[in-house]
Design a protein around this motif. Sequence first.
Motif, mmCIF file in Angstrom:
data_model
loop_
_atom_site.group_PDB
_atom_site.id
_atom_site.type_symbol
_atom_site.label_atom_id
_atom_site.label_comp_id
_atom_site.label_asym_id
_atom_site.label_seq_id
_atom_site.Cartn_x
_atom_site.Cartn_y
_atom_site.Cartn_z
ATOM 1 N N ASP A 167 0.795 -1.227 -0.057
ATOM 2 C CA ASP A 167 0.038 -0.004 -0.020
ATOM 3 C C ASP A 167 0.899 1.187 -0.091
ATOM 4 N N VAL A 168 2.379 1.106 -0.125
ATOM 5 C CA VAL A 168 3.015 2.230 -0.148
ATOM 6 C C VAL A 168 3.976 2.268 -1.583
ATOM 7 N N VAL A 169 3.744 3.231 -2.295
ATOM 8 C CA VAL A 169 4.647 3.202 -3.601
ATOM 9 C C VAL A 169 5.474 4.428 -3.541
ATOM 10 N N LEU A 170 6.730 4.170 -3.547
ATOM 11 C CA LEU A 170 7.862 5.050 -3.524
ATOM 12 C C LEU A 170 8.552 5.490 -4.687
ATOM 13 N N ASP A 171 9.315 6.511 -4.841
ATOM 14 C CA ASP A 171 10.142 7.056 -5.819
ATOM 15 C C ASP A 171 11.272 6.163 -5.908
ATOM 16 N N PRO A 172 11.424 5.500 -6.989
ATOM 17 C CA PRO A 172 12.279 4.254 -7.204
ATOM 18 C C PRO A 172 13.843 4.820 -7.515
ATOM 19 N N SER A 173 14.011 6.242 -7.656
ATOM 20 C CA SER A 173 15.379 6.686 -8.011
ATOM 21 C C SER A 173 16.406 6.549 -6.855
ATOM 22 N N PRO A 174 15.953 6.899 -5.532
ATOM 23 C CA PRO A 174 16.988 6.977 -4.544
ATOM 24 C C PRO A 174 17.178 5.524 -3.958
ATOM 25 N N THR A 175 18.291 5.333 -2.891
ATOM 26 C CA THR A 175 18.557 4.375 -2.261
ATOM 27 C C THR A 175 17.654 4.219 -0.900
ATOM 28 N N ASP A 176 17.643 5.427 -0.246
ATOM 29 C CA ASP A 176 17.019 5.417 0.826
ATOM 30 C C ASP A 176 15.738 6.213 0.604
ATOM 31 N N TYR A 177 14.649 5.405 1.494
ATOM 32 C CA TYR A 177 13.292 6.213 1.357
ATOM 33 C C TYR A 177 13.199 7.735 1.856
ATOM 34 N N THR A 178 13.919 8.071 2.636
ATOM 35 C CA THR A 178 14.118 9.461 3.226
ATOM 36 C C THR A 178 14.508 10.400 2.154
ATOM 37 N N ASP A 179 14.953 9.669 1.046
ATOM 38 C CA ASP A 179 15.435 10.629 0.190
ATOM 39 C C ASP A 179 14.438 10.722 -1.130
ATOM 40 N N CYS A 180 13.335 10.070 -1.064
ATOM 41 C CA CYS A 180 12.354 9.992 -2.161
ATOM 42 C C CYS A 180 11.820 11.322 -2.507
ATOM 43 N N HIS A 181 11.491 11.599 -3.577
ATOM 44 C CA HIS A 181 10.682 12.767 -3.785
ATOM 45 C C HIS A 181 9.468 12.863 -3.794
ATOM 46 N N TYR A 182 8.659 11.794 -3.944
ATOM 47 C CA TYR A 182 7.320 11.480 -3.919
ATOM 48 C C TYR A 182 6.888 10.178 -3.438
ATOM 49 N N ALA A 183 5.876 9.921 -2.963
ATOM 50 C CA ALA A 183 5.420 8.607 -2.374
ATOM 51 C C ALA A 183 3.857 8.695 -2.562
ATOM 52 N N TYR A 184 3.287 7.389 -2.865
ATOM 53 C CA TYR A 184 1.921 7.230 -2.742
ATOM 54 C C TYR A 184 1.566 6.411 -1.613
ATOM 55 N N CYS A 185 0.188 6.663 -1.035
ATOM 56 C CA CYS A 185 -0.158 5.633 -0.070
ATOM 57 C C CYS A 185 -1.529 5.554 -0.451
ATOM 58 N N VAL A 186 -1.922 4.182 -0.296
ATOM 59 C CA VAL A 186 -3.367 3.677 -0.520
ATOM 60 C C VAL A 186 -4.027 3.335 0.675
ATOM 61 N N HIS A 187 -5.309 3.813 0.662
ATOM 62 C CA HIS A 187 -6.478 3.939 1.810
ATOM 63 C C HIS A 187 -7.604 3.311 1.245
ATOM 64 N N ARG A 188 -8.359 2.479 2.162
ATOM 65 C CA ARG A 188 -9.583 1.982 1.880
ATOM 66 C C ARG A 188 -10.500 2.355 3.160
ATOM 67 N N LEU A 189 -11.490 3.624 2.768
ATOM 68 C CA LEU A 189 -12.193 4.222 3.407
ATOM 69 C C LEU A 189 -13.727 4.048 3.137
ATOM 70 N N ASP A 190 -14.543 4.135 4.301
ATOM 71 C CA ASP A 190 -15.856 3.974 4.175
ATOM 72 C C ASP A 190 -16.301 5.177 3.299
ATOM 73 N N PRO A 191 -17.404 5.218 2.381
ATOM 74 C CA PRO A 191 -17.923 6.336 1.723
ATOM 75 C C PRO A 191 -18.286 7.402 2.483
ATOM 76 N N ASP A 192 -18.894 7.375 3.650
ATOM 77 C CA ASP A 192 -19.369 8.481 4.595
ATOM 78 C C ASP A 192 -17.884 9.356 4.944
ATOM 79 N N GLU A 193 -17.009 8.530 5.258
ATOM 80 C CA GLU A 193 -15.664 9.069 5.659
ATOM 81 C C GLU A 193 -15.121 9.915 4.561
ATOM 82 N N VAL A 194 -15.223 9.425 3.191
ATOM 83 C CA VAL A 194 -14.661 10.324 2.152
ATOM 84 C C VAL A 194 -15.497 11.350 1.861
ATOM 85 N N TYR A 195 -16.818 11.429 2.240
ATOM 86 C CA TYR A 195 -17.609 12.485 2.161
ATOM 87 C C TYR A 195 -17.406 13.661 3.242
#
Length: 286
Positions: free
Chosen positions: A119-147
Amino acid sequence: TKTKPVIHSVPSNASDKASKGAQMAERLQEYWWRDLNLSAKRNEAWTWAQIGGQGWWKVGWDFNAGKTFTYTLDPTGKPITSDKLAELFSESLKAQGAEAIEAVVALGEVRVDVLPPFDVVLDPSPTDYTDCHYAYCVHRLDPDEVYSRWKVWLEPDTMGSSSDNPYSMNSESLSKNLVTVYVGYFRKTAALPKGRYVVFSPNSDKFLYSGDWPYPFDEIPLVKFPGMQIPGCVYDRAVVSDARPLQQEFNRSISQIIEYKNLNISPQFVAPAGSMMRNRMTGEPG
């Protein structure tokens, strides 16, 4: 995981104010460790690190959490901050046979979510995650919480069978009533001087939110619980990866033992064609 981490706060200078601030920070961290149940979340993240390569903490601020605060709205829909004015306004409306409109807002609270490795997609260019320029996180939420968060109503996901579901490892915890939401973090760079924070879902053709980097720090709000580190790679190997060939050989041996047992219980035999009467062949021993 048997030893609780010892957290220290260091004063930024030698002043008495900074020293007292560091003491208060340590007390606040101890409170959050208990209030956010971080011991259990740490164990869960380490478990993901063993079986999936890495576990994650996502640290953020939840505007809908914490204690709630009730306030009175004026005729224009704005909150009345003075208690005395709110009381006078309510009494004036009651005298006219009307009731004042009240709204409830949460004060917010720090939130720590445990995310599995897929559920975590990182910038693949660096060797350490702290140097990543971007990251995506996947969440599964209730529709009411999304609203409640983004004022957009989305239809729930339609989950397929476990064989078609890439998240079949924890498919039992998934529900058809949840919405998949992606949160993207883009740090400040030369191409993006203000950074970027985006929220989107496959169920919508528009961004749920898109704006500048919202945090007072320049770090992606993720904490990594590492597995077996791979040189030059931002992702780690799972500890159980080395046990997979042994497990496959063990499973194969068990299957062969069962097959040999079945052949001995009900063995094959050779007889001339037509010499055996099928109605005399039974499953009885002997």
